[in-house]
Motif scaffolding. Structure first.
Motif, short mmCIF file in Angstrom:
data_model
loop_
_atom_site.label_atom_id
_atom_site.label_comp_id
_atom_site.label_asym_id
_atom_site.label_seq_id
_atom_site.Cartn_x
_atom_site.Cartn_y
_atom_site.Cartn_z
N LEU A 1 0.85 -1.15 0.12
CA LEU A 1 -0.08 -0.08 0.04
C LEU A 1 0.78 1.19 -0.15
CD1 LEU A 1 -2.94 1.24 0.09
CD2 LEU A 1 -2.71 1.24 2.65
N LEU A 2 1.51 1.33 1.03
CA LEU A 2 2.62 2.60 1.22
C LEU A 2 3.41 2.91 -0.34
CD1 LEU A 2 2.83 4.78 2.78
CD2 LEU A 2 4.73 3.69 3.96
N PRO A 3 4.23 1.83 -0.73
CA PRO A 3 5.15 2.24 -2.00
C PRO A 3 4.23 2.55 -3.14
CG PRO A 3 5.61 0.18 -0.90
CD PRO A 3 4.55 0.59 -0.26
N VAL A 4 2.89 1.81 -3.32
CA VAL A 4 2.10 2.36 -4.53
C VAL A 4 1.46 3.74 -4.04
CG1 VAL A 4 -0.26 1.89 -5.56
CG2 VAL A 4 1.44 -0.05 -4.97
N LEU A 5 1.07 4.22 -3.11
CA LEU A 5 0.62 5.47 -2.61
C LEU A 5 1.88 6.57 -3.09
CD1 LEU A 5 -1.49 5.25 0.44
CD2 LEU A 5 -2.33 5.62 -2.10
N ILE A 6 2.94 5.97 -2.52
CA ILE A 6 4.24 6.99 -2.73
C ILE A 6 4.52 7.15 -4.23
CG2 ILE A 6 6.78 7.25 -2.50
CD1 ILE A 6 6.36 5.85 0.22
N TRP A 7 4.48 6.20 -4.89
CA TRP A 7 4.71 6.08 -6.54
C TRP A 7 3.64 6.91 -7.13
CZ3 TRP A 7 1.95 4.02 -10.47
CH2 TRP A 7 2.51 3.88 -11.88
N LEU A 8 2.44 6.64 -6.93
CA LEU A 8 1.36 7.66 -7.71
C LEU A 8 1.48 8.96 -7.40
CD1 LEU A 8 -1.94 5.40 -6.80
CD2 LEU A 8 -0.82 5.81 -9.10
N THR A 9 1.87 9.27 -5.94
CA THR A 9 1.99 10.96 -5.51
C THR A 9 3.32 11.40 -6.38
OG1 THR A 9 0.77 10.20 -3.49
CG2 THR A 9 2.11 12.39 -3.64
N ILE A 10 4.49 10.45 -6.21
CA ILE A 10 5.67 11.04 -7.00
C ILE A 10 5.37 11.31 -8.51
CG2 ILE A 10 7.92 10.14 -7.92
CD1 ILE A 10 8.18 11.15 -5.09
N ARG A 11 4.49 10.50 -9.11
CA ARG A 11 3.96 10.63 -10.67
C ARG A 11 3.47 12.21 -10.69
NH1 ARG A 11 5.19 6.82 -14.24
NH2 ARG A 11 3.34 7.87 -15.58
N MET A 12 2.53 12.78 -9.81
CA MET A 12 1.82 13.96 -9.74
C MET A 12 2.52 15.09 -9.69
SD MET A 12 -1.21 12.70 -7.40
CE MET A 12 -2.38 13.96 -7.55
N LEU A 13 3.88 15.03 -9.22
CA LEU A 13 4.86 16.04 -9.04
C LEU A 13 5.29 16.79 -10.37
CD1 LEU A 13 6.48 15.09 -5.90
CD2 LEU A 13 4.60 16.69 -5.90
N PRO A 14 5.39 17.97 -10.54
CA PRO A 14 6.35 18.40 -11.71
C PRO A 14 7.74 17.96 -11.59
CG PRO A 14 4.99 20.19 -10.75
CD PRO A 14 4.90 19.18 -9.93
N GLN A 15 8.33 17.79 -12.76
CA GLN A 15 9.58 17.39 -12.73
C GLN A 15 10.92 18.22 -11.97
OE1 GLN A 15 10.28 14.28 -13.91
NE2 GLN A 15 12.35 14.63 -13.07
#
Length: 129
Positions: free
Chosen positions: A67-81
């Motif tokens: 759960l935690l790694p998936v949530l982190i991955w999804l949120t990281i993808r939402m951030l501008p580069q």
């Protein structure tokens, strides 16, 4: 590279990205939705209380491993580069300098609120039977 080395590298990336999100919450260029998502993920990641307690066999580690790694991955993808690069460099410095792991009282409160809500829901459902 052995499987164990691969797991260690993955765990380091997850830890770094959790700290990265901690910095992204405070970054002025982070849009409101990624900021809210990052705040929730960071609050949960840094909470001293797990959603599923670790003493529950198998399920206790589901939130830590899946759960935690998936949530982190999804949120990281939402951030501008540019925000991601800036926050990752801050996180790398933070971890390299050996600073204490940030804690989240809000995360603990969030987990307790979820448990209270689930308990109340179960009680209401079982009471009507």
């Amino acid at each position: 590279m052995s499987i164990l080395d691969g797991i260690r590298q993955w765990a380091r990336r997850v830890k770094r990205d959790a700290v990265t999100l901690w910095f992204a919450c405070r970054h002025p260029a982070t849009a409101w939705l990624p900021k809210v998502m990052a705040a929730l993920v960071v609050a949960y990641a840094l909470s001293p209380i797990d959603l599923i307690p670790d003493f529950i066999p198998v399920l206790g580690y589901v939130d830590d491993v899946l759960l935690l790694p998936v949530l982190i991955w999804l949120t990281i993808r939402m951030l501008p580069q540019h925000v991601l690069e800036d926050c990752r460099s801050k996180a790398d410095r933070w971890l390299r300098d050996g600073n204490a792991k940030p804690r989240s009282g809000w995360g603990a409160a969030l987990v307790v609120a979820i448990w209270i809500g689930v308990t109340a829901l179960l009680w209401a459902v079982l009471r009507t039977r």
